[in-house]
Design a protein around this motif. Sequence first.
Motif, PDB file in Angstrom:
ATOM      1  N   VAL A  37       0.857  -1.184   0.000  1.00  0.00           N
ATOM      2  CA  VAL A  37       0.000   0.000   0.000  1.00  0.00           C
ATOM      3  C   VAL A  37       0.892   1.232   0.000  1.00  0.00           C
ATOM      4  O   VAL A  37       1.770   1.375   0.862  1.00  0.00           O
ATOM      5  CB  VAL A  37      -0.924   0.026   1.234  1.00  0.00           C
ATOM      6  CG1 VAL A  37      -1.816   1.266   1.212  1.00  0.00           C
ATOM      7  CG2 VAL A  37      -1.766  -1.245   1.299  1.00  0.00           C
ATOM      8  N   ALA A  38       0.694   2.121  -0.960  1.00  0.00           N
ATOM      9  CA  ALA A  38       1.474   3.353  -1.056  1.00  0.00           C
ATOM     10  C   ALA A  38       0.604   4.542  -0.667  1.00  0.00           C
ATOM     11  O   ALA A  38      -0.457   4.754  -1.254  1.00  0.00           O
ATOM     12  CB  ALA A  38       2.014   3.537  -2.476  1.00  0.00           C
ATOM     13  N   ILE A  39       1.031   5.298   0.335  1.00  0.00           N
ATOM     14  CA  ILE A  39       0.367   6.546   0.708  1.00  0.00           C
ATOM     15  C   ILE A  39       1.081   7.659  -0.039  1.00  0.00           C
ATOM     16  O   ILE A  39       2.222   8.007   0.286  1.00  0.00           O
ATOM     17  CB  ILE A  39       0.416   6.783   2.222  1.00  0.00           C
ATOM     18  CG1 ILE A  39      -0.288   5.637   2.959  1.00  0.00           C
ATOM     19  CG2 ILE A  39      -0.232   8.117   2.572  1.00  0.00           C
ATOM     20  CD1 ILE A  39      -0.218   5.754   4.471  1.00  0.00           C
ATOM     21  N   GLU A  40       0.427   8.200  -1.037  1.00  0.00           N
ATOM     22  CA  GLU A  40       1.058   9.142  -1.965  1.00  0.00           C
ATOM     23  C   GLU A  40       0.553  10.560  -1.716  1.00  0.00           C
ATOM     24  O   GLU A  40      -0.640  10.794  -1.554  1.00  0.00           O
ATOM     25  CB  GLU A  40       0.749   8.724  -3.406  1.00  0.00           C
ATOM     26  CG  GLU A  40       1.316   9.648  -4.461  1.00  0.00           C
ATOM     27  CD  GLU A  40       0.815   9.264  -5.846  1.00  0.00           C
ATOM     28  OE1 GLU A  40       1.527   8.534  -6.547  1.00  0.00           O
ATOM     29  OE2 GLU A  40      -0.306   9.686  -6.198  1.00  0.00           O
ATOM     30  N   GLY A  41       1.483  11.510  -1.720  1.00  0.00           N
ATOM     31  CA  GLY A  41       1.092  12.899  -1.565  1.00  0.00           C
ATOM     32  C   GLY A  41       2.303  13.761  -1.294  1.00  0.00           C
ATOM     33  O   GLY A  41       3.387  13.255  -0.975  1.00  0.00           O
ATOM     34  N   PRO A  42       2.151  15.077  -1.383  1.00  0.00           N
ATOM     35  CA  PRO A  42       3.271  15.976  -1.094  1.00  0.00           C
ATOM     36  C   PRO A  42       3.560  16.034   0.396  1.00  0.00           C
ATOM     37  O   PRO A  42       2.711  15.700   1.228  1.00  0.00           O
ATOM     38  CB  PRO A  42       2.779  17.326  -1.619  1.00  0.00           C
ATOM     39  CG  PRO A  42       1.286  17.237  -1.521  1.00  0.00           C
ATOM     40  CD  PRO A  42       0.946  15.808  -1.815  1.00  0.00           C
ATOM     41  N   SER A  43       4.757  16.457   0.739  1.00  0.00           N
ATOM     42  CA  SER A  43       5.118  16.623   2.136  1.00  0.00           C
ATOM     43  C   SER A  43       4.160  17.603   2.804  1.00  0.00           C
ATOM     44  O   SER A  43       3.802  18.637   2.247  1.00  0.00           O
ATOM     45  CB  SER A  43       6.556  17.152   2.237  1.00  0.00           C
ATOM     46  OG  SER A  43       6.923  17.372   3.577  1.00  0.00           O
ATOM     47  N   GLY A  44       3.719  17.264   4.023  1.00  0.00           N
ATOM     48  CA  GLY A  44       2.804  18.118   4.753  1.00  0.00           C
ATOM     49  C   GLY A  44       1.342  17.858   4.477  1.00  0.00           C
ATOM     50  O   GLY A  44       0.477  18.581   4.969  1.00  0.00           O
TER      51      GLY A  44
END
Length: 266
Positions: A37-44
Amino acid sequence: MDSPHGAAVTAEDFGLKGPRGWVFRSVRIDAGPGALVAIEGPSGSGRTCLLLALTGRMRPSEGRAEIGGLRLPRQMAAVRRISALGPVPGVSELDPALTVSEHLRERALLQRRFDGSLRALLRPRAERAATARARIDAALGAAGLDPATLPKAERTSVRDLERLEALRLSVALALIGRPRLLAVDDTDLKLSDAERAEAWEMLRSVAAGGTTVIAVCSQAPEGAITVRTDGAGATDTTDTAETTDAPVATATEKGTADAIAETGRA
């Protein structure tokens, strides 16, 4: 249904609210045992908080989730017992002053102290040492780290490791406890394209061995179940290629830090 080892991960309308507002919200996950499972998103954007909430280390504010059949937040302590953290800044970081050998020996001793049965503790010292060494070697093999290739072998200080080597060491330390769920933060941070590919191949191999893996990243790899925390609000599975329109709140880095400090993290 869970396998004897890996933990299924499910969540519906899962959210966490910090002192500055929602860190993440309306998260949906449906991943079987041994999934990547990959939790994808920008920092913060709440990635780390979601990772910690799914491993029972932060208390969610709404929705439901089950990890290996254990409900969150009611069974947070039990979820912590079946999960392990790889590198998570500010939570489970490597000590740059210690050597690879010192980290491995310390983790093996802690594992024996807190997880071993009384019968195991009463075994002869040589037998206990051999068991610990076997666990260490298996974990290093799963993480793809060969200490013999390091500048000073196991006597190499963490500060002298390359980023990918440090990531492999952190994963190996987590795997010594034979968790059903492995959580890794900042998987692709400061890695070249080639190194990023190696890191994901390592985590795929861990998942293929039966351990469910949840990894935070800026860009999810092909074949992973993807949970986005950048406002897209989508959970993708490569089997169906479906997305949802449920909103996921983003957060500033300060808001995420506040949430870590003020929610029920253990």
